[in-house]
Design a protein around this motif. Structure first.
Motif, short mmCIF file in Angstrom:
data_model
loop_
_atom_site.label_atom_id
_atom_site.label_comp_id
_atom_site.label_asym_id
_atom_site.label_seq_id
_atom_site.Cartn_x
_atom_site.Cartn_y
_atom_site.Cartn_z
N CYS A 198 0.99 -1.14 0.01
CA CYS A 198 0.07 -0.07 -0.04
C CYS A 198 0.93 1.11 0.07
O CYS A 198 2.00 1.32 0.43
CB CYS A 198 -0.95 -0.01 1.32
SG CYS A 198 -2.19 -1.41 1.32
N PRO A 228 -8.75 -10.91 -7.21
CA PRO A 228 -8.20 -10.62 -6.11
C PRO A 228 -8.15 -9.11 -5.76
O PRO A 228 -7.30 -8.37 -6.55
CB PRO A 228 -7.23 -11.40 -5.89
CG PRO A 228 -7.23 -12.65 -6.85
CD PRO A 228 -7.85 -11.86 -8.04
N ARG A 230 -6.67 -5.72 -3.20
CA ARG A 230 -5.83 -5.57 -1.92
C ARG A 230 -6.41 -4.36 -1.12
O ARG A 230 -7.27 -3.67 -1.84
CB ARG A 230 -4.51 -4.89 -2.53
CG ARG A 230 -3.56 -4.50 -1.57
CD ARG A 230 -2.07 -3.90 -1.98
NE ARG A 230 -1.67 -4.52 -3.27
CZ ARG A 230 -0.88 -5.85 -3.11
NH1 ARG A 230 -0.60 -6.00 -1.84
NH2 ARG A 230 -0.45 -6.22 -3.98
N GLY A 254 -3.34 -5.28 3.12
CA GLY A 254 -2.72 -6.61 2.42
C GLY A 254 -3.92 -7.20 1.46
O GLY A 254 -4.94 -6.64 1.45
N PRO A 255 -3.56 -8.33 1.01
CA PRO A 255 -4.62 -9.09 0.19
C PRO A 255 -5.86 -9.28 1.00
O PRO A 255 -5.75 -9.60 2.05
CB PRO A 255 -3.97 -10.46 -0.28
CG PRO A 255 -2.37 -10.04 -0.01
CD PRO A 255 -2.38 -9.01 1.08
N GLN A 261 -13.84 -10.73 0.68
CA GLN A 261 -14.22 -10.27 -0.68
C GLN A 261 -15.44 -10.43 -1.17
O GLN A 261 -16.05 -9.38 -1.85
CB GLN A 261 -13.01 -10.46 -1.74
CG GLN A 261 -13.28 -9.80 -2.85
CD GLN A 261 -12.00 -9.95 -3.98
OE1 GLN A 261 -10.67 -9.72 -3.51
NE2 GLN A 261 -12.37 -10.13 -5.33
N LEU A 290 -5.32 -6.73 -6.68
CA LEU A 290 -3.96 -7.10 -6.17
C LEU A 290 -2.87 -7.13 -7.11
O LEU A 290 -1.91 -7.00 -6.71
CB LEU A 290 -4.41 -8.31 -5.39
CG LEU A 290 -3.23 -9.15 -4.65
CD1 LEU A 290 -3.13 -8.43 -3.62
CD2 LEU A 290 -3.74 -10.41 -4.32
N ASP A 291 -3.14 -7.61 -8.42
CA ASP A 291 -2.06 -7.80 -9.25
C ASP A 291 -1.44 -6.32 -10.08
O ASP A 291 -0.77 -6.31 -10.86
CB ASP A 291 -2.42 -8.76 -10.31
CG ASP A 291 -3.61 -8.46 -11.11
OD1 ASP A 291 -4.33 -7.46 -10.84
OD2 ASP A 291 -4.07 -9.39 -12.17
#
Length: 333
Positions: A198, A228, A230, A254-255, A261, A290-291
């Motif tokens: 982050c 996914p 973050r 974090g994830p 989710q 996330l990616d």
């Protein structure tokens, strides 16, 4: 102390910061300055230029001021014979325990004949209209010293776009600089923020968008597809709450766990009416792919009005109403 010719990559960073795009007509011939003011007894960058090179602000760090007003920048007086140059600046470096720190540096060079020759060049003159890019340019903080310890701030001759001539930046980069002082100014990114993936600071875009009256209607009843995500959560200092663009400091992230989710996306797909509310949030969450792929940014107020904003990269942000259940799903991971 250490000596290196590569240090100027950072010291001169401010001379070519990211472009703003587009072009503009050149400013023409710059006005020729008078002679530089000569100051007595050089001490250090820490005293003379504590903010030199501070392009990036450091959160929760007092703003230092010079111990005395900086002398007026100008041309080198023929009666002043420079024997050394000093370059004051800032760098971003990895922290000892992770994250990133901003450091202030002082560098010195003594074989400065090429630099003096470049500093004595005239300003370039434009012949007709010139197209110039809109990059933000911040010249380096440079001082010249004589054998009596006196110093001055030399004027940097400009090109037709009003920026330092390439001969000047090339001369600075070509000198052999020795680092004589380095000090940590403050933390730019904490180890925890780095580990979470982050940013250390982020703006509360729910407040920004609603204050400007731009969000669209509540989000659709079908949650957009999402890979996914973050989670990054920020605390807004009381002094910034309710401001034009309140910025929060990283708290946790974090994830986002997959089971959480799914519930978060359902919460962001509701069609509850958004009541009129003017209570600033003290904490907000940011959800991003996330990616790092392109996708909508999702902002959720964790207290205050508990609204959320889904902001696609193509524009057309949508405002919705969250609740305590949604905020609970965005707790520490």
């Amino acid at each position: 102390m250490r000596s290196s010719r590569t240090v100027l990559a950072v010291a001169l960073l401010g001379m070519a910061l990211g472009g703003c795009g587009g072009t503009t007509t050149g400013p023409g011939v710059a006005e020729e300055p008078g002679p530089a003011q000569i100051a007595d007894s050089w001490t250090s960058c820490r005293a003379a230029a504590p903010q030199a090179g501070a392009v990036l602000s450091v959160p929760n760090t007092p703003t230092p001021t010079p111990t005395a007003p900086e002398p007026k920048i100008g041309r080198i007086d023929p009666a002043f014979t420079p024997v050394a140059a000093v370059l004051c600046g800032r760098e971003i470096r990895p922290g000892v325990n992770g994250g990133q720190e901003q450091t202030a540096t002082e560098r010195r060079a003594e074989q400065i004949a090429p630099l003096l020759a470049a500093l004595r060049l005239p300003n370039e003159q434009a012949d007709g209209e010139i197209a110039c890019t809109l990059d933000m340019v911040i010249p380096p903080w440079l001082a010249l010293l004589d054998d009596r310890g006196r110093w001055l701030r030399p004027y940097l001759p400009t090109n037709v776009c009003g920026r330092p001539r390439t001969e000047v930046s090339d001369a600075i980069a070509g000198l052999s600089w020795t680092t004589v002082d380095t000090r940590t100014v403050g933390q730019v990114e904490s180890p925890a923020a780095e580990a979470a993936g982050c940013a250390q600071r982020w703006a509360d875009m729910v407040w920004v968008e609603t204050s400007n009256g731009r969000p669209g209607p509540p989000a659709s009843d079908t949650s957009p597809a999402a890979g996914p995500l973050r989670l990054c959560v920020y605390q807004v200092p009381a002094s910034q709450q309710g401001g034009g663009k309140p910025a929060g400091d990283f708290v946790y992230g974090g994830p986002l766990p997959a089971e959480r989710q799914a519930g978060v996306l359902r919460g962001l797909a509701n069609r509850r009416a958004v009541p009129d509310c003017q209570t600033p949030a003290s904490r907000f969450a940011v959800l991003r792919p996330l990616d790092g792929a392109a996708g909508p940014d999702r902002y959720v107020e964790l207290d205050g009005c508990r609204r959320f904003l889904v902001a696609p990269p193509t524009g057309g942000a949508q405002l919705g109403q969250g609740d305590e259940a949604l905020a609970a799903l965005l707790g520490p991971v």
